[in-house]
Structures are given as structure tokens and as C-alpha cells.
Design a protein around this motif. Sequence first.
Motif, PDB file in Angstrom:
ATOM      1  N   ALA A   6       0.827  -1.210   0.000  1.00 38.90           N
ATOM      2  CA  ALA A   6       0.000   0.000   0.000  1.00 38.90           C
ATOM      3  C   ALA A   6       0.862   1.261   0.000  1.00 38.90           C
ATOM      4  CB  ALA A   6      -0.918   0.004   1.224  1.00 38.90           C
ATOM      5  N   TYR A   7       0.560   2.155  -0.901  1.00 42.60           N
ATOM      6  CA  TYR A   7       1.188   3.472  -1.044  1.00 42.60           C
ATOM      7  C   TYR A   7       2.654   3.434  -1.495  1.00 42.60           C
ATOM      8  CZ  TYR A   7      -3.032   4.657   1.452  1.00 42.60           C
ATOM      9  OH  TYR A   7      -4.338   4.762   1.827  1.00 42.60           O
ATOM     10  N   THR A   8       3.188   2.273  -1.844  1.00 40.72           N
ATOM     11  CA  THR A   8       4.588   2.229  -2.263  1.00 40.72           C
ATOM     12  C   THR A   8       4.821   2.969  -3.572  1.00 40.72           C
ATOM     13  OG1 THR A   8       4.238   0.079  -3.312  1.00 40.72           O
ATOM     14  CG2 THR A   8       5.130   0.079  -1.072  1.00 40.72           C
ATOM     15  N   SER A   9       3.773   3.091  -4.403  1.00 43.82           N
ATOM     16  CA  SER A   9       3.950   3.820  -5.662  1.00 43.82           C
ATOM     17  C   SER A   9       3.699   5.310  -5.483  1.00 43.82           C
ATOM     18  CB  SER A   9       3.024   3.262  -6.748  1.00 43.82           C
ATOM     19  OG  SER A   9       1.677   3.504  -6.421  1.00 43.82           O
ATOM     20  N   GLN A  10       3.255   5.725  -4.295  1.00 44.25           N
ATOM     21  CA  GLN A  10       3.028   7.148  -4.012  1.00 44.25           C
ATOM     22  C   GLN A  10       4.080   7.709  -3.053  1.00 44.25           C
ATOM     23  OE1 GLN A  10      -0.969   7.467  -2.539  1.00 44.25           O
ATOM     24  NE2 GLN A  10      -1.861   6.607  -4.376  1.00 44.25           N
ATOM     25  N   ARG A  11       4.893   6.828  -2.438  1.00 44.87           N
ATOM     26  CA  ARG A  11       5.932   7.250  -1.486  1.00 44.87           C
ATOM     27  C   ARG A  11       7.241   7.488  -2.231  1.00 44.87           C
ATOM     28  NH1 ARG A  11       6.444   6.645   3.772  1.00 44.87           N
ATOM     29  NH2 ARG A  11       4.722   5.155   3.862  1.00 44.87           N
ATOM     30  N   PHE A  17       8.303  11.156   1.362  1.00 40.43           N
ATOM     31  CA  PHE A  17       7.065  11.944   1.262  1.00 40.43           C
ATOM     32  C   PHE A  17       6.016  11.164   0.478  1.00 40.43           C
ATOM     33  CE2 PHE A  17       4.492  15.210  -0.972  1.00 40.43           C
ATOM     34  CZ  PHE A  17       3.932  15.830   0.140  1.00 40.43           C
ATOM     35  N   VAL A  18       4.786  11.125   1.015  1.00 41.82           N
ATOM     36  CA  VAL A  18       3.708  10.376   0.371  1.00 41.82           C
ATOM     37  C   VAL A  18       2.566  11.305  -0.003  1.00 41.82           C
ATOM     38  CG1 VAL A  18       2.025   8.512   0.623  1.00 41.82           C
ATOM     39  CG2 VAL A  18       4.222   8.364   1.791  1.00 41.82           C
ATOM     40  N   THR A  19       2.167  11.281  -1.262  1.00 40.61           N
ATOM     41  CA  THR A  19       0.967  11.958  -1.725  1.00 40.61           C
ATOM     42  C   THR A  19       0.556  11.325  -3.054  1.00 40.61           C
ATOM     43  OG1 THR A  19      -0.076  14.067  -2.300  1.00 40.61           O
ATOM     44  CG2 THR A  19       2.210  13.811  -2.936  1.00 40.61           C
ATOM     45  N   GLU A  20      -0.729  11.319  -3.294  1.00 43.10           N
ATOM     46  CA  GLU A  20      -1.245  10.772  -4.545  1.00 43.10           C
ATOM     47  C   GLU A  20      -0.651  11.520  -5.741  1.00 43.10           C
ATOM     48  OE1 GLU A  20      -5.584  10.459  -6.612  1.00 43.10           O
ATOM     49  OE2 GLU A  20      -5.463   9.975  -4.484  1.00 43.10           O
ATOM     50  N   PHE A  29       6.866   8.975 -11.906  1.00 45.96           N
ATOM     51  CA  PHE A  29       6.885   9.365 -10.509  1.00 45.96           C
ATOM     52  C   PHE A  29       7.735  10.622 -10.371  1.00 45.96           C
ATOM     53  CE2 PHE A  29       8.713   9.758  -6.358  1.00 45.96           C
ATOM     54  CZ  PHE A  29       7.648   9.490  -5.522  1.00 45.96           C
ATOM     55  N   ARG A  30       7.166  11.649  -9.726  1.00 47.90           N
ATOM     56  CA  ARG A  30       7.920  12.874  -9.447  1.00 47.90           C
ATOM     57  C   ARG A  30       7.508  13.357  -8.062  1.00 47.90           C
ATOM     58  NH1 ARG A  30       7.707  17.922 -13.399  1.00 47.90           N
ATOM     59  NH2 ARG A  30       6.756  16.212 -14.521  1.00 47.90           N
ATOM     60  N   CYS A  31       8.461  13.428  -7.138  1.00 50.28           N
ATOM     61  CA  CYS A  31       8.171  13.824  -5.763  1.00 50.28           C
ATOM     62  C   CYS A  31       7.791  15.298  -5.689  1.00 50.28           C
ATOM     63  CB  CYS A  31       9.373  13.555  -4.864  1.00 50.28           C
ATOM     64  SG  CYS A  31       9.040  13.934  -3.130  1.00 50.28           S
TER      65      CYS A  31
END
Length: 83
Positions: A6-11, A17-20, A29-31
Motif C-alpha cells: 500500500a502506497y509504495t507507488s506514491q511514497r 514523502f507520500v501523496t497521490e 513518478f515525481r516527488c
Amino acid sequence: MKVNPAYTSQRCSACGFVTEGNREGQAVFRCKAAGCGYRDHADVNAAKNIRAAGHAVSACGDLGTSRSVKQEPVSRATGRTPS
């Protein structure tokens, strides 16, 4: 050993930092964290997070057995650590 994905592709694997919004597309993916801006393929970033979580679990000794191998032995009779 199992890791909750869970959330590994958003972290962010660089800063945590985690956000959709970090997941811009199927492969991008870009933080969005201030000062980070880490970029990677979304699946590669998720794999790095899963690998790190797996290392953290195995370092704690929690290998899916009934209790961690790093815990002190406990007496069944008293529930206390033997002296």
C-alpha cells in the motif's frame, strides 16, 4: 516474507514523502515535496520502497514466525524475562 505494498507507488524512495500527486501517470513518478523533486519510473520507485520495507522487516527479526527472534526469552509461567 511479505511487505504491504500500500502506497509504495506514491511514497518517494528518496525522502519518504507520500501523496497521490507524486504519481503523475502510469509510469511517471515525481516527488512533490519541497526541496526533493526526485524522479523515477513509478514501478521502479515502488520496488525501491518495497525492498527497503523488506530489509527493515528482516533487520527486526520479524520473519513471519510467532514472535520476533530478537525478543528476550519470556517464562511461560510468569510472563517475565528470566533473571
